[in-house]
Design an enzyme around this catalytic site. Sequence first.
Site, mmCIF file in Angstrom:
data_model
loop_
_atom_site.group_PDB
_atom_site.id
_atom_site.type_symbol
_atom_site.label_atom_id
_atom_site.label_comp_id
_atom_site.label_asym_id
_atom_site.label_seq_id
_atom_site.Cartn_x
_atom_site.Cartn_y
_atom_site.Cartn_z
ATOM 1 N N LYS A 108 -96.657 31.054 31.671
ATOM 2 C CA LYS A 108 -97.267 30.543 32.371
ATOM 3 C C LYS A 108 -97.944 29.497 32.097
ATOM 4 O O LYS A 108 -97.940 28.369 32.300
ATOM 5 C CB LYS A 108 -97.288 31.482 33.661
ATOM 6 C CG LYS A 108 -99.013 30.345 34.084
ATOM 7 C CD LYS A 108 -100.042 31.111 35.127
ATOM 8 C CE LYS A 108 -100.882 31.683 33.957
ATOM 9 N NZ LYS A 108 -102.663 31.917 34.641
ATOM 10 N N THR A 127 -106.605 31.702 33.727
ATOM 11 C CA THR A 127 -105.937 30.482 33.055
ATOM 12 C C THR A 127 -105.250 30.066 34.619
ATOM 13 O O THR A 127 -104.062 30.398 34.482
ATOM 14 C CB THR A 127 -105.086 31.259 32.476
ATOM 15 O OG1 THR A 127 -105.898 32.109 31.236
ATOM 16 C CG2 THR A 127 -104.674 30.617 31.118
ATOM 17 N N LYS A 144 -108.513 26.035 26.692
ATOM 18 C CA LYS A 144 -107.689 27.393 26.753
ATOM 19 C C LYS A 144 -106.366 27.353 26.430
ATOM 20 O O LYS A 144 -105.278 28.256 26.073
ATOM 21 C CB LYS A 144 -107.914 27.512 27.991
ATOM 22 C CG LYS A 144 -106.917 29.710 28.576
ATOM 23 C CD LYS A 144 -107.128 30.045 27.454
ATOM 24 C CE LYS A 144 -105.846 31.717 27.764
ATOM 25 N NZ LYS A 144 -105.734 32.879 26.796
ATOM 26 N N LEU A 152 -107.293 36.099 38.504
ATOM 27 C CA LEU A 152 -106.192 35.902 38.705
ATOM 28 C C LEU A 152 -105.061 35.651 38.018
ATOM 29 O O LEU A 152 -105.323 34.786 37.173
ATOM 30 C CB LEU A 152 -106.149 35.672 40.160
ATOM 31 C CG LEU A 152 -107.132 36.031 41.124
ATOM 32 C CD1 LEU A 152 -107.729 35.632 42.370
ATOM 33 C CD2 LEU A 152 -107.297 37.378 41.638
ATOM 34 N N PRO A 153 -103.642 35.660 38.543
ATOM 35 C CA PRO A 153 -102.666 35.506 37.711
ATOM 36 C C PRO A 153 -101.763 33.710 37.668
ATOM 37 O O PRO A 153 -101.525 33.218 37.158
ATOM 38 C CB PRO A 153 -101.212 36.545 38.310
ATOM 39 C CG PRO A 153 -101.718 36.826 39.219
ATOM 40 C CD PRO A 153 -102.802 36.823 39.111
HETATM 41 P P1 NAD Z 1 -102.391 41.395 35.708
HETATM 42 O O1 NAD Z 1 -101.091 40.675 36.526
HETATM 43 O O2 NAD Z 1 -102.839 42.278 35.297
HETATM 44 O O3 NAD Z 1 -104.123 41.241 37.079
HETATM 45 C C1 NAD Z 1 -104.055 40.340 37.696
HETATM 46 C C2 NAD Z 1 -104.456 41.394 39.117
HETATM 47 O O4 NAD Z 1 -104.327 40.466 40.057
HETATM 48 C C3 NAD Z 1 -103.203 42.284 39.785
HETATM 49 O O5 NAD Z 1 -103.451 43.689 39.961
HETATM 50 C C4 NAD Z 1 -102.904 41.624 41.143
HETATM 51 O O6 NAD Z 1 -102.737 42.836 41.851
HETATM 52 C C5 NAD Z 1 -104.619 41.298 42.027
HETATM 53 N N1 NAD Z 1 -104.521 39.764 42.706
HETATM 54 C C6 NAD Z 1 -102.981 39.475 42.632
HETATM 55 N N2 NAD Z 1 -103.504 38.403 43.676
HETATM 56 C C7 NAD Z 1 -104.295 38.673 43.854
HETATM 57 C C8 NAD Z 1 -104.985 38.176 45.230
HETATM 58 N N3 NAD Z 1 -105.376 37.565 46.619
HETATM 59 N N4 NAD Z 1 -106.451 38.605 45.526
HETATM 60 C C9 NAD Z 1 -107.075 39.895 44.827
HETATM 61 N N5 NAD Z 1 -106.186 40.684 43.230
HETATM 62 C C10 NAD Z 1 -104.877 40.021 43.712
HETATM 63 O O7 NAD Z 1 -102.986 39.830 35.468
HETATM 64 P P2 NAD Z 1 -103.611 39.793 33.539
HETATM 65 O O8 NAD Z 1 -103.202 40.028 31.990
HETATM 66 O O9 NAD Z 1 -105.695 40.807 34.068
HETATM 67 O O10 NAD Z 1 -103.958 38.711 33.839
HETATM 68 C C11 NAD Z 1 -105.333 38.329 34.861
HETATM 69 C C12 NAD Z 1 -105.400 36.442 34.212
HETATM 70 O O11 NAD Z 1 -105.930 36.722 32.624
HETATM 71 C C13 NAD Z 1 -104.395 35.463 34.246
HETATM 72 O O12 NAD Z 1 -104.640 34.482 34.660
HETATM 73 C C14 NAD Z 1 -104.022 35.685 32.951
HETATM 74 O O13 NAD Z 1 -103.306 34.445 32.395
HETATM 75 C C15 NAD Z 1 -104.716 35.855 32.305
HETATM 76 N N6 NAD Z 1 -104.942 35.894 30.614
HETATM 77 C C16 NAD Z 1 -104.441 37.642 30.416
HETATM 78 C C17 NAD Z 1 -105.106 37.626 29.135
HETATM 79 C C18 NAD Z 1 -104.275 39.062 28.565
HETATM 80 O O14 NAD Z 1 -104.046 39.635 26.991
HETATM 81 N N7 NAD Z 1 -103.853 39.724 29.963
HETATM 82 C C19 NAD Z 1 -105.287 36.910 27.876
HETATM 83 C C20 NAD Z 1 -106.553 35.908 28.514
HETATM 84 C C21 NAD Z 1 -105.843 35.842 29.714
#
Ligand code: NAD
Length: 300
Positions: free
Chosen positions: A249, A99, A174, A68-69
């Site tokens: 973030k 994260t 991380k 989750l975000p």
């Molecule tokens: P994203 O915004 O693409 O995906 C997050 C998803 O969570 C969305 O589809 C959203 O609708 C869903 N969501 C939000 N609240 C929710 C809830 N209460 N219940 C169910 N679903 C819910 O973000 P992302 O890029 O996939 O990142 C997700 C996590 O991974 C973050 O914590 C980010 O810091 C971490 N991360 C991302 C990357 C990257 O390259 N994108 C790399 C490493 C870590």
Amino acid sequence: MSNSLRIAFFGIGNMGGPMARNLIKAGHQVSVFDLSDSLVAQLVEAGARAGGSAEGTVESADVVISMLPSAAAVANLYQGANDLLSVIDAKALIIDCSTIDAATTRQMAAAAAERGRTLIDAPVSGGVGGAEAGTLTFICGGPAAAVEQARPILAAMGRNIFHAGDHGAGQIAKICNNMLLAIHMLGTCEALQLGVDNGLDPAVLSDIMLASSGRNWSLEVYNPWPGVMETAPASRNYQGGFAVDLMLKDLGLALENVLAVRGNAPLGTLAKNLYGLHAARGNGRLDFSSIQQILGRDPQ
Ligand code: NAD
């Protein structure tokens, strides 16, 4: 645990989507939940079950994974009105791959333990490309036995699985990594801009730096200059990938922690200010390598 597990997966966005797909490919039965119906529909097409609700998603789950975000989203999921921590089967392992700040992770792990459940933090590194290829690095925090239990599940989505220490240690490792990533991406952008301003071909300059002491991950797999690397977000208008807002973030988490330990991170602080400026100009949803744009003589 048998080879095929029932896995509940929350958050199937840029990262969680491909991670859940890799679990399906590995033969697991995956139930998904996301605020976006279209993302759920795509995963159902790939073989997942739509959980419908948080409770419906965790029903009979051996493993619960969240991607989750934000900390608020994670805390709201597990400790919201429905107290999902108590609904999840007591034998199920809970793996939070988001994260978030280490304090929230530790507090949630303690709340899970009070209810006889185990929650570990397992944030990832490797970007969307790593999530798609199943080559992520997982950085786990929690008891060794729980991390060992998680290992075969994480192995379906990643290549490297580290045990950083107790609860929260995965999150600390991380943010150290991502503060460095923010800094070396900026440094890479600066070097490429200088070369281009002097008439160099960014692809040739990238090859030179890749074979020289400037070599780094941004150059290797995530070149920020459009057109240099076909697979990088820079070559698709900085769409997808790792959003500027998410990098901000992570830098916020890192600098909060710097304050908490009375440390000092001048480069991390500068990086946060620059990514903040870029986001304030309306670029928060672009991939973080779009920070290249603030260095141009004619910023777009
Ligand atoms: P994203 O915004 O693409 O995906 C997050 C998803 O969570 C969305 O589809 C959203 O609708 C869903 N969501 C939000 N609240 C929710 C809830 N209460 N219940 C169910 N679903 C819910 O973000 P992302 O890029 O996939 O990142 C997700 C996590 O991974 C973050 O914590 C980010 O810091 C971490 N991360 C991302 C990357 C990257 O390259 N994108 C790399 C490493 C870590």
